[in-house]
Scaffold this active site. Structure first.
Site, PDB file in Angstrom:
ATOM      1  N   SER A 282       0.854  -1.191   0.000  1.00  0.00           N
ATOM      2  CA  SER A 282       0.000   0.000   0.000  1.00  0.00           C
ATOM      3  C   SER A 282       0.886   1.235   0.000  1.00  0.00           C
ATOM      4  O   SER A 282       2.011   1.196   0.498  1.00  0.00           O
ATOM      5  CB  SER A 282      -0.875   0.021   1.254  1.00  0.00           C
ATOM      6  OG  SER A 282      -0.069   0.128   2.406  1.00  0.00           O
ATOM      7  N   ASP A 283       0.376   2.337  -0.532  1.00  0.00           N
ATOM      8  CA  ASP A 283       1.050   3.600  -0.238  1.00  0.00           C
ATOM      9  C   ASP A 283       0.859   3.847   1.256  1.00  0.00           C
ATOM     10  O   ASP A 283       0.035   3.203   1.912  1.00  0.00           O
ATOM     11  CB  ASP A 283       0.491   4.753  -1.096  1.00  0.00           C
ATOM     12  CG  ASP A 283       1.499   5.913  -1.198  1.00  0.00           C
ATOM     13  OD1 ASP A 283       2.400   6.020  -0.332  1.00  0.00           O
ATOM     14  OD2 ASP A 283       1.375   6.734  -2.128  1.00  0.00           O
ATOM     15  N   TRP A 284       1.609   4.779   1.831  1.00  0.00           N
ATOM     16  CA  TRP A 284       1.653   4.925   3.280  1.00  0.00           C
ATOM     17  C   TRP A 284       0.285   5.341   3.849  1.00  0.00           C
ATOM     18  O   TRP A 284      -0.195   6.432   3.565  1.00  0.00           O
ATOM     19  CB  TRP A 284       2.769   5.897   3.657  1.00  0.00           C
ATOM     20  CG  TRP A 284       4.052   5.174   3.982  1.00  0.00           C
ATOM     21  CD1 TRP A 284       4.778   5.319   5.136  1.00  0.00           C
ATOM     22  CD2 TRP A 284       4.739   4.182   3.215  1.00  0.00           C
ATOM     23  NE1 TRP A 284       5.862   4.463   5.107  1.00  0.00           N
ATOM     24  CE2 TRP A 284       5.866   3.753   3.961  1.00  0.00           C
ATOM     25  CE3 TRP A 284       4.502   3.571   1.976  1.00  0.00           C
ATOM     26  CZ2 TRP A 284       6.752   2.773   3.507  1.00  0.00           C
ATOM     27  CZ3 TRP A 284       5.383   2.595   1.524  1.00  0.00           C
ATOM     28  CH2 TRP A 284       6.487   2.208   2.282  1.00  0.00           C
ATOM     29  N   LEU A 285      -0.331   4.415   4.553  1.00  0.00           N
ATOM     30  CA  LEU A 285      -1.651   4.597   5.162  1.00  0.00           C
ATOM     31  C   LEU A 285      -2.781   4.630   4.139  1.00  0.00           C
ATOM     32  O   LEU A 285      -3.863   5.140   4.410  1.00  0.00           O
ATOM     33  CB  LEU A 285      -1.691   5.859   6.047  1.00  0.00           C
ATOM     34  CG  LEU A 285      -0.618   5.938   7.135  1.00  0.00           C
ATOM     35  CD1 LEU A 285      -0.647   7.297   7.829  1.00  0.00           C
ATOM     36  CD2 LEU A 285      -0.782   4.819   8.148  1.00  0.00           C
ATOM     37  N   ALA A 286      -2.542   4.075   2.978  1.00  0.00           N
ATOM     38  CA  ALA A 286      -3.598   4.014   1.959  1.00  0.00           C
ATOM     39  C   ALA A 286      -4.536   2.841   2.192  1.00  0.00           C
ATOM     40  O   ALA A 286      -5.624   2.797   1.615  1.00  0.00           O
ATOM     41  CB  ALA A 286      -2.998   3.901   0.558  1.00  0.00           C
TER      42      ALA A 286
END
Ligand SMILES: *[C@@H]1O[C@H](CO)[C@@H](O)[C@H](O)[C@H]1NC(C)=O
Ligand SMILES: *[C@@H]1O[C@H](CO)[C@@H](O)[C@H](O)[C@H]1NC(C)=O
Ligand SMILES: *[C@@H]1O[C@H](CO)[C@@H](O)[C@H](O)[C@H]1NC(C)=O
Ligand SMILES: *[C@@H]1O[C@H](CO)[C@@H](O)[C@H](O)[C@H]1NC(C)=O
Ligand SMILES: *[C@@H]1O[C@H](CO)[C@@H](O)[C@H](O)[C@H]1NC(C)=O
Ligand SMILES: *[C@@H]1O[C@H](CO)[C@@H](O)[C@H](O)[C@H]1NC(C)=O
Ligand SMILES: *[C@@H]1O[C@H](CO)[C@@H](O)[C@H](O)[C@H]1NC(C)=O
Ligand SMILES: *[C@@H]1O[C@H](CO)[C@@H](O)[C@H](O)[C@H]1NC(C)=O
Ligand SMILES: *[C@@H]1O[C@H](CO)[C@@H](O)[C@H](O)[C@H]1NC(C)=O
Ligand SMILES: *[C@@H]1O[C@H](CO)[C@@H](O)[C@H](O)[C@H]1NC(C)=O
Length: 870
Positions: A282-286
């Site tokens: 995932s992108d960061w916190l996506a």
């Protein structure tokens, strides 16, 4: 991605906002659907990965539940030295993996090179430099002990000229992005570092498209199937074909379904059709769900925390993934595949053998500090060993910066400058930020020489060789006015040449600079700091003016480009640390400029399609519908017959080149459909029974770091989950429609990494002889564009870039014959009914245009009859 500074702001916003208050969704326009596609195809079915999958399967079959879930997620934001730190399984020799930004160099580190970013690399149109920079990046990441390089970026594609992160990628064309991305990947991975192609997909603006909360409601990019295949997915396909080990999924949604849990995107397009064998993070916190994202094909949660309120020790995965497997909601089979994909990538690049461990800390520049800055109480220790990983990479950085410099205009042979020219230099962009070259966190300001945009894709400068440094170093005769307002004390002497520096910046949304929240919202496409006025004022006083632009993307030049004294314009893009000497070599003519525009420069912003404007705030989910289809950048300008100020690919030289001796050779005969795809090879098989709950119990004597993310469960929780998993009567998980556990043979368009291998068969070879017809040495770029045969039933852009090549430095009179090629895919359209790439007119006459720019194509080769006309 995040920074520590922005973290608190977002945390407070998240806490103060009750998400339940407003949750109205603006409907996705009718016709756009996010179809289900399950299950996730097992990795390992291509021959080029089979050895690594075999090794990985031997490890995974020995791993406990808690060990498997530990390697599929980060241990929490700010819980280690790198921006992402996975859990380990030390019992089996599996270390924590260090994942680190960013595409142009190691973020927040020391003794690293700040290379020019992607947009500058794209402007070189130089495949050798693209690869060489990748190797150098890989060596630096490896030298710092980083397992996974979080780059290159090939999405955003640059659909929106105001989009904040376009500069991290290689230009507003899928083929330019594809070469930039795949050559970078090959370079990075050649030294054993796992590259991460990002961000899948259609993340074309920053504002409102990020980690979901009511202020950032995760824009839905609504894209039709053909446009997705022919534009946005294209560079990802080439990256997969190059064997990329990791992929980052973007923050936004596609067709209303968040990319991080979009099964059609990850399971179908990426892992089945494109045959991706690595792992998806995932992108960061996506990530916004646990079970759903696992089923949809996500393999790694980064940085591990839940997105609403990170740093409280909560995760959708880790212990929750252990629970989800015990209670039967996530099939053991899926978890095995996640762990296998991650470990297969680790083996594929030889990281099981003597791979260095991190010797730096992205959270601090100090030698020692907390080992887990995100923990409430953390042990301290040595975190930065200040290892110098730069070797001779400055030379590659300088070559990229120099060979990207794009001469847009040069009347009365203003350039190159004679060594004894007296220069009057204007603009704060000519000299370093007086507050310090790294004084703005993640380069979140535009002060002084602009060498890169801002955000997680930035790096700290080890030094910044500014244009003024460059002038000083060669003892040039100059006077510098370090101001963006025309100084009253500047009076021209006869023979003076004025050099005006202007800039335009953009970046990532967690930092707002001068009212620009990542995207160029406030600045528009104009130069910053009243740059237009500075040029006008200088041009009013001086008769010989050269404008140097440092920019993230297209800027409007209409207010000064035709002024009689503006004789030369250089677009130096974003030069990174080597701004000064790179520019000097071009200004003073030691090197002729050879960069070309990786995007169109329009006369007016109104010349773009309306649909590529920034989308504003909408309660619910803002909808960004790509109705312009294939018609972005030059494809649009050509279709609408709008003459831009400077066309895509434009770039002048101090010399002139002639193109001659063109030839075309048929290589692979074409058929309407490509030959049938190969069937999938075998993949590892495992015991798929739910493991005993004891595999997830906390070890008795374990001393926890508070807020750190672990994969273990309390005994009671594990037992309760196992009971659910073993019961035929308890409520089952509400699986999404179309959920299935039966592996599929795969779509017809697949078959290997990148898709059906026949798509990459060379259909025609082309060669062209380029001769330096002037009297100054220089390099030429040859660009190849394809025009589909007339009368086909598909609407296609008039011309589309398909290949390019660059000469060596040619002395006056010297020639070089360049080879280019077009593949079957280059001549195909994506047929949405057949779900395949088809040649719309097998015997038809394709126009294969070759020349120096998209609006300067002097050679036409045709396929029927086969031959070239100059
Ligand atoms: C989005 O919807 C369009 C129109 O129905 C469809 O063609 C396309 O495949 C969908 N894409 C994804 C990724 O769901
Ligand atoms: C998970 O990773 C952490 C960090 O390396 C480690 O402390 C812990 O022991 C690992 N858990 C398992 C089950 O191996
Ligand atoms: C299993 O656990 C996961 C994670 O907590 C949860 O989302 C899911 O609903 C649970 N399934 C069942 C059937 O209780
Ligand atoms: C600069 O040098 C050239 C010879 O290289 C000479 O012809 C010219 O007069 C000089 N100009 C000035 C301003 O000194
Ligand atoms: C013309 O091109 C061919 C390759 O197609 C090359 O072998 C030959 O040397 C070229 N001729 C000249 C005069 O450059
Ligand atoms: C096409 O070009 C490639 C690369 O230059 C070369 O290896 C190949 O032999 C050429 N094929 C034909 C049929 O000319
Ligand atoms: C598969 O795993 C289950 C649960 O751990 C175990 O009971 C069973 O014996 C295993 N089967 C084989 C063939 O190893
Ligand atoms: C925890 O206990 C296990 C066995 O019960 C032992 O092997 C291990 O060394 C202990 N670990 C620590 C950190 O005390
Ligand atoms: C699962 O349930 C069966 C009976 O339904 C029972 O015999 C068995 O012991 C249970 N297994 C576990 C691991 O709880
Ligand atoms: C170099 O070529 C340019 C035109 O291409 C011409 O104007 C100039 O006089 C030439 N200079 C020399 C030294 O031959």
């Amino acid at each position: 991605m995040y920074s520590l500074l922005s973290f608190c702001l977002i945390l407070c916003l998240s806490l103060s906002a009750s998400a339940a208050v407003i949750d109205r969704r603006i409907a996705v326009p009718s016709g756009y659907v996010a179809p289900p596609y399950y299950p996730t195809p097992h990795g390992g079915w291509t021959a080029d990965w089979s050895v690594s999958y075999h090794k990985a399967s031997l490890l995974v079959s020995q791993m406990t539940l808690a060990e498997k879930t530990n390697v599929t997620a980060g241990s929490g934001i700010f819980m280690g030295r790198c921006v992402g730190n996975t859990g380990s399984a030390l019992r089996l020799g599996i270390p924590q993996l260090c994942l680190q930004d960013g595409p142009l160099g190691i973020r927040n580190a020391d003794h690293n090179t700040a290379f020019p970013p992607g947009i500058t690399v794209g402007a070189t149109f130089d495949k050798d430099l693209m690869r060489a920079r990748g190797v150098a990046l890989g060596e630096e990441f490896r030298g710092k002990g980083i397992n996974v390089h979080l780059g290159p970026s090939v999405g955003p594609l640059g659909r929106k000229p105001r989009g904040g992160r376009n500069w991290e990628g290689f230009g507003a064309d899928p083929v330019l992005q594809a070469f930039g991305g795949s050559l970078t990947i090959e370079g990075v991975q050649s030294v054993g570092v796992i590259a991460t192609v990002k961000h899948l997909i259609a993340n074309e603006q920053e504002m409102y498209s990020r980690m979901k909360n009511i202020f950032q409601p995760e824009i839905s990019s609504n894209v039709d199937d053909r446009t997705l295949h022919e534009l946005y997915l294209w560079p990802f396909a080439e990256s997969v074909r190059s064997g990329v080990g990791a992929l980052m999924i973007s923050y936004n949604a596609v067709n209303g379904s968040a990319c991080s849990q979009n099964s059609y995107l990850m399971n179908n397009l990426l892992k089945d059709e494109l045959g991706f064998q690595g792992f998806v993070m995932s992108d960061w916190l996506a990530q916004i769900s646990g079970v759903a994202s696992a089923l949809a094909g996500l393999d790694m949660s980064m940085p591990g925390d839940i997105n609403e309120v990170p740093l409280i020790g909560s995760s959708y995965w880790m212990y929750e993934l252990s629970r989800s497997v015990l209670n039967g909601s996530v099939p053991v089979d899926r978890l095995n595949d996640m762990a296998t994909r991650i470990l297969a990538s680790w083996y594929q690049f030889g990281q099981d053998r003597n791979y260095p461990t991190p010797n730096f800390d992205t959270n601090t520049q100090d030698a020692s500090g907390p080992l887990y800055p995100g923990a409430l109480f953390s042990p301290s220790g040595v975190v930065n060993q200040f290892v110098d990983v730069r070797a001779t990479h400055a030379e590659i950085a300088r070559a990229v910066a120099r060979d990207a410099i794009t001469l847009l205009k040069n009347t009365i042979a203003t350039l190159p400058l004679a060594k004894n020219t007296t220069l009057k230099v204007f603009g704060t962009d000519a000299e370093k930020n007086p507050d310090g070259i790294n004084s703005c966190s993640d380069q979140g300001c535009n002060k002084g020489t602009l060498g890169m945009g801002w955000g997680s894709g930035s790096a700290r400068y080890p030094y910044l060789d500014s244009p003024i440094d460059g002038l000083k170093a060669r003892g040039a005769k100059y006077q510098f006015f370090n101001t963006d307002s025309f100084p009253s004390n500047s009076n021209p002497n006869p023979g003076d040449v004025a050099l005006v520096f202007i800039s335009a910046d953009s970046g990532e949304n967690y930092i707002t600079v001068d009212g620009n929240p990542g995207d160029r919202t406030n600045a528009g496409l104009n130069a910053w700091h009243n740059g237009d006025k500075l040029v006008q004022d200088v041009a009013a006083k001086y008769s010989n003016v050269i404008v140097v632009v440092h920019t993230v993307g297209p800027i409007l030049m209409e207010s000064w480009i035709d002024l009689p004294s503006v004789n030369a314009v250089l677009n130096a893009h974003l030069p990174g640390q080597e701004a000064g000497e790179a520019l000097m070599q071009v200004l003073f003519g030691e090197v002729s400029p050879s960069g070309h525009l990786p995007y169109t420069i329009p006369k007016s912003e109104a010349d773009y399609p309306d649909t590529v404007s920034l989308v504003g705030f909408e309660v619910g989910q803002p909808q960004d519908t790509f109705t312009e289809g294939l018609y972005i950048d030059y494809r649009h300008f050509n279709q609408q017959n709008i003459k831009p100020r400077f066309a895509f690919g434009h770039g002048l030289s101090y010399t002139t080149f002639s193109f001659s001796n063109a030839s075309i050779t048929a290589v692979t005969p074409l058929t309407s459909l490509p030959p049938t795809r190969p069937i999938k090879g075998p993949t590892p098989s495992y015991n798929t029974s739910i493991p005993p709950a004891s595999e997830a119990y906390w070890p008795d004597n374990f001393s926890r770091i508070w807020r750190y993310l672990y994969s273990w469960l309390d005994k009671n929780d594990a037992d309760v989950a196992a009971k659910i998993g073993n019961s035929s009567t308890s409520a089952k998980y509400p699986y999404p429609d179309g959920c299935s556990t039966d592996q599929k043979p795969g779509p017809v368009a697949g078959g290997a990494q990148g898709g059906n291998p026949a798509l990459f068969d060379v259909a025609y070879n082309l060669s062209i002889t380029v001769t330096n017809a002037g009297n100054i040495s220089g390099k030429a770029v040859s660009q190849l564009y394809v025009q589909f045969p007339v009368g086909i039933s598909f609407d296609t852009p008039i011309i589309q870039l398909r290949d390019f090549a660059k000469t060596i430095t040619l002395a006056p009179g010297q020639s070089q014959t360049l080879q280019m090629r077009v593949t079957r895919k280059d001549l195909s359209v994506w047929d949405v009914v057949q779900q395949n790439w088809i040649i719309p007119d097998v015997g038809g006459d394709y126009g294969i245009w070759i020349g120096e720019a998209s609006d300067s194509l002097s050679v036409r080769c045709g396929t029927s009859p086969l031959g070239c006309v100059m």
